[in-house]
Scaffold this motif. Structure first.
Motif, PDB file in Angstrom:
ATOM      1  N   LEU A  42      33.298-101.189  47.779  1.00  0.00           N
ATOM      2  CA  LEU A  42      34.213-100.980  46.662  1.00  0.00           C
ATOM      3  C   LEU A  42      34.147 -99.507  46.313  1.00  0.00           C
ATOM      4  O   LEU A  42      33.090 -99.003  45.925  1.00  0.00           O
ATOM      5  N   GLU A  43      35.244 -98.801  46.529  1.00  0.00           N
ATOM      6  CA  GLU A  43      35.298 -97.381  46.184  1.00  0.00           C
ATOM      7  C   GLU A  43      36.366 -97.202  45.128  1.00  0.00           C
ATOM      8  O   GLU A  43      37.493 -97.678  45.281  1.00  0.00           O
ATOM      9  N   ALA A  44      35.990 -96.517  44.044  1.00  0.00           N
ATOM     10  CA  ALA A  44      36.929 -96.349  42.943  1.00  0.00           C
ATOM     11  C   ALA A  44      36.590 -95.103  42.142  1.00  0.00           C
ATOM     12  O   ALA A  44      35.419 -94.724  42.041  1.00  0.00           O
ATOM     13  N   PRO A  45      37.628 -94.495  41.549  1.00  0.00           N
ATOM     14  CA  PRO A  45      37.363 -93.366  40.653  1.00  0.00           C
ATOM     15  C   PRO A  45      36.707 -93.873  39.378  1.00  0.00           C
ATOM     16  O   PRO A  45      36.833 -95.043  39.011  1.00  0.00           O
ATOM     17  N   THR A  46      36.012 -92.965  38.708  1.00  0.00           N
ATOM     18  CA  THR A  46      35.403 -93.306  37.430  1.00  0.00           C
ATOM     19  C   THR A  46      36.319 -92.831  36.315  1.00  0.00           C
ATOM     20  O   THR A  46      37.154 -91.944  36.512  1.00  0.00           O
ATOM     21  N   LEU A  47      36.149 -93.393  35.156  1.00  0.00           N
ATOM     22  CA  LEU A  47      36.943 -93.004  34.001  1.00  0.00           C
ATOM     23  C   LEU A  47      36.696 -91.538  33.637  1.00  0.00           C
ATOM     24  O   LEU A  47      37.589 -90.856  33.141  1.00  0.00           O
ATOM     25  N   GLY A  49      36.427 -89.117  35.639  1.00  0.00           N
ATOM     26  CA  GLY A  49      37.099 -88.229  36.575  1.00  0.00           C
ATOM     27  C   GLY A  49      36.152 -87.607  37.583  1.00  0.00           C
ATOM     28  O   GLY A  49      36.556 -86.789  38.400  1.00  0.00           O
ATOM     29  N   ASP A  50      34.872 -87.993  37.535  1.00  0.00           N
ATOM     30  CA  ASP A  50      33.907 -87.507  38.525  1.00  0.00           C
ATOM     31  C   ASP A  50      34.308 -88.025  39.906  1.00  0.00           C
ATOM     32  O   ASP A  50      35.250 -88.790  40.050  1.00  0.00           O
ATOM     33  N   ASN A  51      33.547 -87.619  40.915  1.00  0.00           N
ATOM     34  CA  ASN A  51      33.800 -88.114  42.265  1.00  0.00           C
ATOM     35  C   ASN A  51      33.838 -89.635  42.265  1.00  0.00           C
ATOM     36  O   ASN A  51      33.111 -90.278  41.497  1.00  0.00           O
ATOM     37  N   PRO A  52      34.668 -90.235  43.130  1.00  0.00           N
ATOM     38  CA  PRO A  52      34.703 -91.703  43.191  1.00  0.00           C
ATOM     39  C   PRO A  52      33.325 -92.287  43.496  1.00  0.00           C
ATOM     40  O   PRO A  52      32.522 -91.676  44.192  1.00  0.00           O
ATOM     41  N   THR A  53      33.073 -93.440  42.953  1.00  0.00           N
ATOM     42  CA  THR A  53      31.843 -94.178  43.227  1.00  0.00           C
ATOM     43  C   THR A  53      32.106 -95.091  44.407  1.00  0.00           C
ATOM     44  O   THR A  53      33.158 -95.725  44.492  1.00  0.00           O
ATOM     45  N   SER A  54      31.153 -95.150  45.305  1.00  0.00           N
ATOM     46  CA  SER A  54      31.273 -96.001  46.482  1.00  0.00           C
ATOM     47  C   SER A  54      30.116 -97.000  46.477  1.00  0.00           C
ATOM     48  O   SER A  54      28.955 -96.613  46.616  1.00  0.00           O
ATOM     49  N   LEU A  55      30.476 -98.255  46.282  1.00  0.00           N
ATOM     50  CA  LEU A  55      29.477 -99.317  46.264  1.00  0.00           C
ATOM     51  C   LEU A  55      29.498-100.044  47.599  1.00  0.00           C
ATOM     52  O   LEU A  55      30.561-100.186  48.188  1.00  0.00           O
ATOM     53  N   PRO A  56      28.393-100.477  48.134  1.00  0.00           N
ATOM     54  CA  PRO A  56      27.049-100.449  47.574  1.00  0.00           C
ATOM     55  C   PRO A  56      26.287 -99.145  47.827  1.00  0.00           C
ATOM     56  O   PRO A  56      25.194 -98.966  47.308  1.00  0.00           O
ATOM     57  N   THR A 132      32.271 -96.456  34.442  1.00  0.00           N
ATOM     58  CA  THR A 132      33.459 -97.310  34.345  1.00  0.00           C
ATOM     59  C   THR A 132      34.316 -97.027  35.561  1.00  0.00           C
ATOM     60  O   THR A 132      34.798 -95.904  35.746  1.00  0.00           O
ATOM     61  N   LEU A 133      34.485 -98.032  36.409  1.00  0.00           N
ATOM     62  CA  LEU A 133      35.259 -97.876  37.636  1.00  0.00           C
ATOM     63  C   LEU A 133      36.673 -98.387  37.414  1.00  0.00           C
ATOM     64  O   LEU A 133      36.876 -99.472  36.868  1.00  0.00           O
TER      65      LEU A 133
END
Length: 191
Positions: A42-47, A49-56, A132-133
């Motif tokens: 699951l890759e999504a931007p954060t609220l 505006g930082d670099n997208p978070t990539s889970l896991p 927050t994704l």
């Protein structure tokens, strides 16, 4: 006539080739997530505006709770779970537990996304914004994975430090249920 037949014949051959050989393979439907599965990507931007978070990937080495909402009305249910998770996080050594507020927003029209994000940021501490994704794609796949029956409620995934799902729950906040999530994802102390 002959040129027309040849043209139609060649077109027919191309049509057959495109529809049989060149057709993209149908994407495999996601299976229902279960305890013991690795958290799907699951890759999504954060609220924030930082670099997208990539889970896991970005949570390996940390127990993690994902609190997911699939509709605006889920925001009436998710805060109690998030507040409990954030309280647990504050009571632990830094980095031992991550809590993510995962907003499934594919149904929000593009034209309104910026306005919606600005409204969400209002009064939200930066640390909460960073966790927050904002998920604008693959919402249906996640609904399938979690067996979403009611978009108006919260869905939670608890993962251990290896990114393995150890707890799945949904519904209204329950202190007992939240404790079960934490017990399932925290490392077992050696005796």
């Amino acid at each position: 006539r002959r040129a027309l037949r040849r043209h139609v014949g060649l077109g027919g051959v191309l049509l057959i080739a495109v529809t049989s050989i060149g057709r993209p393979l149908a994407a495999e439907a996601p299976s229902r997530l279960a305890n013991g599965d690795e958290l799907p990507p699951l890759e999504a931007p954060t609220l924030s505006g930082d670099n997208p978070t990539s889970l896991p990937r970005d949570v390996r080495g940390h127990a993690t709770v994902l609190v997911m909402g699939f509709a605006k009305s889920a925001a009436k249910v998710t805060p109690a779970w998030l507040n409990s998770c954030r309280a647990a996080l504050a009571a632990k050594p830094p980095g031992e537990l991550y809590c993510y507020d995962v907003r499934m927003l594919e149904d929000v029209p593009r034209a309104f996304r910026g306005m919606m994000e600005r409204g969400m940021k209002s009064g939200f501490p930066i640390e909460h914004q960073r966790h927050t994704l904002l998920v604008y794609t693959q919402n249906e796949a996640w609904r399938t994975r979690l067996g979403v029956a009611d978009k108006k409620t919260a869905y939670l995934i608890g993962c251990d430090a290896k990114g393995i799902v150890r707890s799945l729950t949904s519904g209204q906040y329950s202190e007992t249920e939240f404790k079960k999530i934490l017990d399932a994802i925290e490392p077992i102390s050696p005796h």
